[in-house]
Each structure stands twice: as C-alpha cells, then as structure tokens.
Enzyme design. Sequence first.
Site, PDB file in Angstrom:
ATOM      1  N   TYR A  54       1.382  -5.155  12.585  1.00 15.81           N
ATOM      2  CA  TYR A  54       1.993  -6.424  12.625  1.00 15.81           C
ATOM      3  C   TYR A  54       1.898  -7.172  13.461  1.00 15.81           C
ATOM      4  O   TYR A  54       1.658  -8.357  12.764  1.00 15.81           O
ATOM      5  CB  TYR A  54       2.698  -6.058  11.880  1.00 15.81           C
ATOM      6  CG  TYR A  54       3.122  -6.500   9.866  1.00 15.81           C
ATOM      7  CD1 TYR A  54       2.238  -5.035   9.696  1.00 15.81           C
ATOM      8  CD2 TYR A  54       3.417  -6.956   9.227  1.00 15.81           C
ATOM      9  CE1 TYR A  54       1.683  -4.924   8.513  1.00 15.81           C
ATOM     10  CE2 TYR A  54       3.472  -6.662   7.885  1.00 15.81           C
ATOM     11  CZ  TYR A  54       2.658  -5.923   7.356  1.00 15.81           C
ATOM     12  OH  TYR A  54       2.264  -6.055   6.054  1.00 15.81           O
ATOM     13  N   LYS A  74      -1.828   9.159  11.049  1.00 22.10           N
ATOM     14  CA  LYS A  74      -3.204   9.508  11.318  1.00 22.10           C
ATOM     15  C   LYS A  74      -3.394   9.996  12.502  1.00 22.10           C
ATOM     16  O   LYS A  74      -4.453   9.386  13.723  1.00 22.10           O
ATOM     17  CB  LYS A  74      -3.617   8.084  10.814  1.00 22.10           C
ATOM     18  CG  LYS A  74      -5.094   7.941  10.593  1.00 22.10           C
ATOM     19  CD  LYS A  74      -6.066   8.790   9.373  1.00 22.10           C
ATOM     20  CE  LYS A  74      -7.030   8.573   9.552  1.00 22.10           C
ATOM     21  NZ  LYS A  74      -7.212   9.289   7.790  1.00 22.10           N
ATOM     22  N   ASP A 127      -3.636   9.041   4.519  1.00 21.52           N
ATOM     23  CA  ASP A 127      -4.650   9.537   3.308  1.00 21.52           C
ATOM     24  C   ASP A 127      -4.312  10.616   2.337  1.00 21.52           C
ATOM     25  O   ASP A 127      -4.274  10.821   0.978  1.00 21.52           O
ATOM     26  CB  ASP A 127      -6.038   9.536   3.861  1.00 21.52           C
ATOM     27  CG  ASP A 127      -5.713  10.580   4.555  1.00 21.52           C
ATOM     28  OD1 ASP A 127      -5.207  10.981   5.551  1.00 21.52           O
ATOM     29  OD2 ASP A 127      -7.881  11.016   4.966  1.00 21.52           O
ATOM     30  N   ASP A 143       4.075  -0.195   3.715  1.00 22.10           N
ATOM     31  CA  ASP A 143       3.441  -1.956   3.238  1.00 22.10           C
ATOM     32  C   ASP A 143       3.261  -1.056   2.119  1.00 22.10           C
ATOM     33  O   ASP A 143       3.477  -0.798   0.514  1.00 22.10           O
ATOM     34  CB  ASP A 143       3.019  -2.595   4.507  1.00 22.10           C
ATOM     35  CG  ASP A 143       2.939  -3.632   3.493  1.00 22.10           C
ATOM     36  OD1 ASP A 143       3.695  -4.085   2.484  1.00 22.10           O
ATOM     37  OD2 ASP A 143       1.691  -4.417   3.657  1.00 22.10           O
ATOM     38  N   ASP A 166       4.595   0.073  -1.946  1.00 18.42           N
ATOM     39  CA  ASP A 166       4.258  -0.525  -2.953  1.00 18.42           C
ATOM     40  C   ASP A 166       3.763   0.640  -3.877  1.00 18.42           C
ATOM     41  O   ASP A 166       4.048   0.733  -5.158  1.00 18.42           O
ATOM     42  CB  ASP A 166       2.824  -1.142  -2.728  1.00 18.42           C
ATOM     43  CG  ASP A 166       2.907  -2.629  -3.405  1.00 18.42           C
ATOM     44  OD1 ASP A 166       4.269  -2.877  -2.132  1.00 18.42           O
ATOM     45  OD2 ASP A 166       2.706  -3.841  -3.008  1.00 18.42           O
TER      46      ASP A 166
END
Length: 357
Positions: A141, A192, A224, A248, A252
């Site tokens: 970000y 990751k 993942d 983020d 959600d």
Amino acid sequence: MTQQVLILPGDGIGPEITAEAVKVLEALKISDGLDIHMTEDLVGGAAYDAHGLPLSDETMAQAQAADAILLGAVGGYKWESLDISVRPEKGLLRLRSEMKLFANLRPAFLYPQLADASTLKPEVVAGLDILIVRELTGGIYFGQPRGIRVLDNGERQGFNTYVYSESEIKRIAHVAFKAAMKRNKKLTSVDKANVLEVTELWREVVDTVAKEYPEVEVKHMYVDNAAMQLILNPKQFDVMVTGNMFGDILSDEASMLTGSIGMLASASLDENNKGMYEPSHGSAPDIAGKNLANPLATILSAAMMLRYTLGHEELAVKIENAVSKVLDQGLRTGDIYSEGMTKVGCREMGDAVVAAL
Ligand code: IPM
Ligand code: MG
C-alpha cells in the site's frame, strides 16, 4: 479530563451510520457520565468537494490532537475518475500513515443470533471468533517506488513495491502475540513465503518474536491456502496476523462468515493505543441516504474505541450487550435479514440499541 473524539462521517452511508454511533455515545454521556467531547469534520469525497483534497491539513491536525477518531466510510462513484492522488481513499490512508496507526484489529465474531445470515452452513460458522491483525501502514500500500511509467517501446507499465522492514514486522507480530495471549493462544501468520522474499523475511521475523511467547502455538500459512481454509474450516483460527493487502482481502472474506460485513468493527492503533475506529465495510453508495445501512459495525467500532483508547471497558461491554439484545429482539437491517425477523432501517436500529442500553 474530558476526552476529545473526532467524528469523520465521510461519504456514502458514512454520515448515516456514524450518526447512530454518535447517538449511542450521547446516550452513554447521559446515563453513565461518559466524559467525551465530540467534534465533526470532513474526510474523503466530502472533503474533496469542500477543499479539493480528501483530507485538509486542518483536519489532519485535529485528528492528531484528538484522543480518538471515529470514521464512517470514504469513496463513491462520484470521485472514481479523480486522479489517484486526491481520491477519497487517500484521505483515509493519510490518516493511517501520519498517525502511525500500524495495527489494525478486525474481529470476525459471529453473534449466535445471526448463524442463519451467513451463506455458510450454521455448523461451520457457529461459535466463530477470529481476530485478524492486519499491518496497516506498510507493505504494498505504501511501498516506493510506485506509479505508471512509459517503457522504451512506448507501452505503459504499472508498478508497486511490496516492502516490509524487520522492525515493521516485529511490532505487528508483538501486537498479534499479545492479542493471542489474551485469547486462545493460537496464532496463524499468513504470507506467501513460497514466492515472495518480503514474506520470507516476514515468516522469519514472526518466528523470532514467537520465542518471547512460548505459550502461543504458531502456524504459518500461505495466503491462498488461508483464503481456502477460512471457508473450509474457519473455526481452526484464533488470531491471524498478516500484511496490509492480504489483511484487506482476508478480512472482507472473514466478515462474510459472520453473516454480513455490516457487523464487522475495526480498530487501528498506534504504539500507544491511540486509535481510529471504523467499520470494516465501505461507503456503499448504492444504498446511501436510504436509511437501509446497518449501523452495528460502526456502533461496535465505538465500543472498541471505549475499550482500547478511552479506557472504558465496562461501557464497551454495555454496548456489545445492547447489540446482542436487539438481535435477540429479532431486529435486522436488510443485510442480516432472514425470514421471521423484523426488518428495520438504520435509524431504527440505532434507536433500538440506545433503548437496549
Ligand atoms: C479497508 C478498505 C480500505 C483499504 C480502502 C477504502 C482504502 O478497503 O479499510 O479495508 O484498502 O484499506
Ligand atoms: Mg478493505
């Protein structure tokens, strides 16, 4: 001493939902002598329309001076074509960054009354209680360099930089381990590391910090797989810690396990637990101004504010119990509605919480 709270309603449904949270706080001022002073200011598209910037320097200074901030949501169709440097989201990102709010706590807690509202089977989600700890002021970000450049062949290329320094990883890991110590002492760090060096370092640093918390059981999971496991068996998780972008996305996803993103509160804290509190959802421009939004995530964010920054645990619990009570009464906004319940609007939901206090 009176504590100063800055209210930043923002855009879309932001003003409606913050108004209900303010109602709840006002009620606590009267019933419990909560000693806060609230002032209101602009952020996001609303600030852009007024000043040509998604956050004015004056508002930034007010935020720095306040004890805590309660924010609604930013963004909307109207501002989508603006240059990225002045988009509503930049106002939010500036607040997070300049106030050094690096620790974002996003609890995904399923109220038993809402087990039917989730798209997953009730037995998969019943009893769900996850805390996502998202790093909020670093990662892709904020990494430099970033931009859109023109290559020698005339083609344009977009680029961002995914960076984390050891100290950034260390401080968010400490927040996550401390949270785990207060809960079920299980921490899953999401990365990751099979592809990205930055998260290879993330994993290594989390393991180093883990030595200071021998009671906490630590697991590492690729993002993942974590996305899949959240749907497959979400109750395996207690605390999850991850970087800005993965957090983020996963927050959600986790919110949907609880029935609706309209229930998910969040706290963004600095080193000293000064913080900004906001629902995890967005500005929902499609339902703005229609009295349809669910104010509970914002009301629960106000509860988190009382707990983490303002030092009123008992009032936080009081709000949370009131929310539980209105759910017991069968009151539901559209997003959490299921058959046999009573559908109410944003204002009526806020009134019901005040009544239940
Ligand atoms: C969130 C939001 C923000 C983010 C946007 C509005 C910039 O999605 O708080 O999760 O990406 O952090
Ligand atoms: Mg988000």
